[in-house]
Design an enzyme around this catalytic site. Structure first.
Site, PDB file in Angstrom:
ATOM      1  N   SER A 129       0.832  -1.201   0.000  1.00 43.14           N
ATOM      2  CA  SER A 129       0.000   0.000   0.000  1.00 43.14           C
ATOM      3  C   SER A 129       0.864   1.247   0.000  1.00 43.14           C
ATOM      4  O   SER A 129       1.914   1.291   0.636  1.00 43.14           O
ATOM      5  CB  SER A 129      -0.916   0.029   1.225  1.00 43.14           C
ATOM      6  OG  SER A 129      -1.676   1.223   1.243  1.00 43.14           O
ATOM      7  N   LYS A 183      -4.249  -6.852   3.844  1.00 44.78           N
ATOM      8  CA  LYS A 183      -4.307  -5.781   2.840  1.00 44.78           C
ATOM      9  C   LYS A 183      -5.758  -5.526   2.401  1.00 44.78           C
ATOM     10  O   LYS A 183      -6.162  -4.377   2.175  1.00 44.78           O
ATOM     11  CB  LYS A 183      -3.449  -6.143   1.625  1.00 44.78           C
ATOM     12  CG  LYS A 183      -3.510  -5.131   0.464  1.00 44.78           C
ATOM     13  CD  LYS A 183      -3.167  -3.709   0.909  1.00 44.78           C
ATOM     14  CE  LYS A 183      -2.806  -2.773  -0.241  1.00 44.78           C
ATOM     15  NZ  LYS A 183      -3.748  -2.726  -1.332  1.00 44.78           N
ATOM     16  N   HIS A 186      -7.261  -3.487   5.100  1.00 43.04           N
ATOM     17  CA  HIS A 186      -6.711  -2.131   4.945  1.00 43.04           C
ATOM     18  C   HIS A 186      -7.529  -1.359   3.918  1.00 43.04           C
ATOM     19  O   HIS A 186      -7.923  -0.208   4.140  1.00 43.04           O
ATOM     20  CB  HIS A 186      -5.252  -2.222   4.510  1.00 43.04           C
ATOM     21  CG  HIS A 186      -4.654  -0.938   4.004  1.00 43.04           C
ATOM     22  ND1 HIS A 186      -4.974  -0.407   2.761  1.00 43.04           N
ATOM     23  CD2 HIS A 186      -3.764  -0.078   4.547  1.00 43.04           C
ATOM     24  CE1 HIS A 186      -4.308   0.722   2.583  1.00 43.04           C
ATOM     25  NE2 HIS A 186      -3.565   0.941   3.647  1.00 43.04           N
ATOM     26  N   GLU A 190      -9.918   1.915   4.188  1.00 40.12           N
ATOM     27  CA  GLU A 190      -9.682   3.041   3.269  1.00 40.12           C
ATOM     28  C   GLU A 190     -10.983   3.472   2.602  1.00 40.12           C
ATOM     29  O   GLU A 190     -11.281   4.676   2.527  1.00 40.12           O
ATOM     30  CB  GLU A 190      -8.659   2.621   2.216  1.00 40.12           C
ATOM     31  CG  GLU A 190      -8.354   3.651   1.163  1.00 40.12           C
ATOM     32  CD  GLU A 190      -7.482   3.088   0.051  1.00 40.12           C
ATOM     33  OE1 GLU A 190      -7.701   3.450  -1.122  1.00 40.12           O
ATOM     34  OE2 GLU A 190      -6.582   2.271   0.342  1.00 40.12           O
TER      35      GLU A 190
END
Length: 473
Positions: A129, A183, A186, A190
């Site tokens: 990221s 991820k 994540h 976001e």
């Protein structure tokens, strides 16, 4: 000729920047792209004069690498990864290591780890990221797979990762698809924060009547606060300050209000539903993108479904004070987005034996990645203090934030409803907090209905066991 330390397949923007990052940190590299013309352009351009060579074929590429070979694939997720693995495998030898640095579905990574480990190859599914700039200057990296496979790349990724005060933004996440799962979460967080900031912008514009520059000033003020200082708030200010070169107006107002998604937000929500974890703020953000895609339908509906008649201006707080009610609402929604993501990782860790260290995950998100924020230090502190924390909202510091800021969130959600302005993340956050703090919810009636129509039985609060009633109709 000496052999290269590191190999990269896929010279897209992320791939180019990652190999330049590796070379800058002392790792000679060989690159391969499906079309050699792209490789030539790179070597004569950004890669000129650097310790990077190109390969025409995969055989040449593999032969140019020192053993054990470390190969990073930056190509499209799904079938292209499987096809590349199938092509590469006959060329590899025991101990060689493949790394998938794209946004792959974590269950695909689980399968690939098992398949390649059975052939004595290593396989790492690594979330990366930070976008193009992060890839070049130092991203946050989330590698998962067998620990021995991670050990083989640790020296490389620790140098390539973003560096913060307490270390590089990379750590061994866990076995199997743990890295790609983290991820995915994540990216779900976001999605949530991006939609939250969009809702704040919409309220400032439509209810408070602020200009782009006035809104940018508000975001600039918010970015000075520990609770909101973050990369996403920073770039929101930048977007709102940017002028249209043609007429000098707010560029953001010339952009079509239709947002896409690449799947990771959906995967977060689907995983949460499968694991029985509530992620309403993240789901609302995903649904916000889905609703935005109905552009033509929304235009038609706006002429049929009436808006509230001349609603009062929403009370967001005084502009001179940084719109404190709206600020508090945004802070709590961001906290909820993080809390929901962390709760999902707690469940996945138990379900898949990932042994996720949430404090370490918060640490590697403090630099390089898209959701980097000062708030992550507080999250890291919370899990350092209590690694068994079930939900971030009950940590003393976060509970104090909720208790002090909840009136602002209620005020903003109520005002938005009266004004007819959709705030899906803010309203879902309020529902999430109120549901989580409620000692009793109305699902007792739901259980009665299920037993009434389907004899599903129910439990009682006053004695153990399962019960069934012949309900009178």
């Amino acid at each position: 000729m000496s052999k290269a330390h590191f190999g990269l397949i896929g010279l897209g923007v992320m791939g180019e920047n990652l190999v330049l990052n590796a070379e800058r940190n002392g790792f000679s590299s060989v690159v391969y792209n499906r079309t050699y013309a792209k490789t030539e352009d790179f070597l004569s351009g950004r890669g000129a004069g650097l310790n990077i060579v190109g390969a025409h074929t995969l055989e040449e590429f593999v032969g140019a690498l020192e053993r054990p070979r470390r190969i990073l694939m930056m190509i499209k997720a799904g079938e292209p990864i499987d096809a590349m693995i199938a092509t590469l495998s006959p060329l590899l030898e025991d101990g060689d290591l493949l790394i998938d640095g794209g946004n792959s579905l974590y269950t695909d990574t689980e399968r690939r780890v098992k398949e390649l480990e059975s052939k004595s190859f290593g396989f790492i599914g690594m979330g990366v990221s930070g976008g193009a700039k992060g890839a070049l200057e130092g991203p946050s990296m989330m590698p998962g797979g067998t620990k021995s496979a991670y050990d083989a790349i640790e020296g490389l990724v620790r140098k390539m990762a973003a560096q913060v005060e307490d270390g590089p933004c990379v750590t061994y996440i866990g076995p199997g698809g743990a890295g790609h799962f983290v991820k995915t979460v994540h990216n779900g967080i976001e999605y949530g924060i991006e939609q939250i900031l969009c809702e704040a912008y919409d309220l400032m514009k439509r209810s408070a009547g602020l200009s782009g520059l006035e809104m940018a000033d508000v975001f600039d003020g918010w970015n000075q606060l520990e609770e909101l200082s973050s990369y996403l708030v920073e770039i929101t200010e930048v977007c709102l300050r940017t002028r249209d070169p043609e007429d000098g107006g707010d560029l953001v107002e010339k952009i079509l209000d239709v947002a896409g998604q690449k799947g990771t937000g959906l995967w977060t929500v689907v995983s949460a539903l499968e694991m029985g974890i509530a992620v309403p703020t993240i789901y609302a953000a995903l649904n916000g993108r889905v609703m935005s895609s109905l552009h033509g339908e929304r235009q038609s509906a706006s002429s049929v479904i009436e808006a509230p008649p001349a609603p009062p201006t929403a009370d967001l707080g005084a502009l001179a004070d940084g719109l404190p009610a709206l600020r508090d609402a945004v802070i709590l929604a961001c906290i909820a987005s993080y809390a929901q993501g962390m709760a999902l990782m707690v469940e996945a860790s138990a379900l898949h034996d990932y042994n996720l260290q949430l404090s370490s995950i918060a640490q590697i998100w403090k630099g390089g990645c898209i959701i980097r924020a000062r708030l992550l230090q507080r999250i890291q502190n919370a899990y350092d203090t209590n690694p068994q924390l079930t939900n971030l909202m009950v940590d003393p510091w976060f509970a104090a934030q909720i208790n002090s800021r909840l009136p602002g969130l209620r005020q903003v959600v109520a005002a938005a409803a009266l004004a007819g302005i959709p705030v899906p993340c803010l309203s879902s956050t309020l529902d999430y907090i109120d549901s989580y703090r409620s000692g009793r919810l109305p699902q007792n009636l739901l259980q009665a209905m299920r037993d009434c129509f389907g004899a599903h039985t129910y439990q009682r609060v006053d004695r153990p066991g399962s019960f069934h009633t012949e309900w009178l109709l």
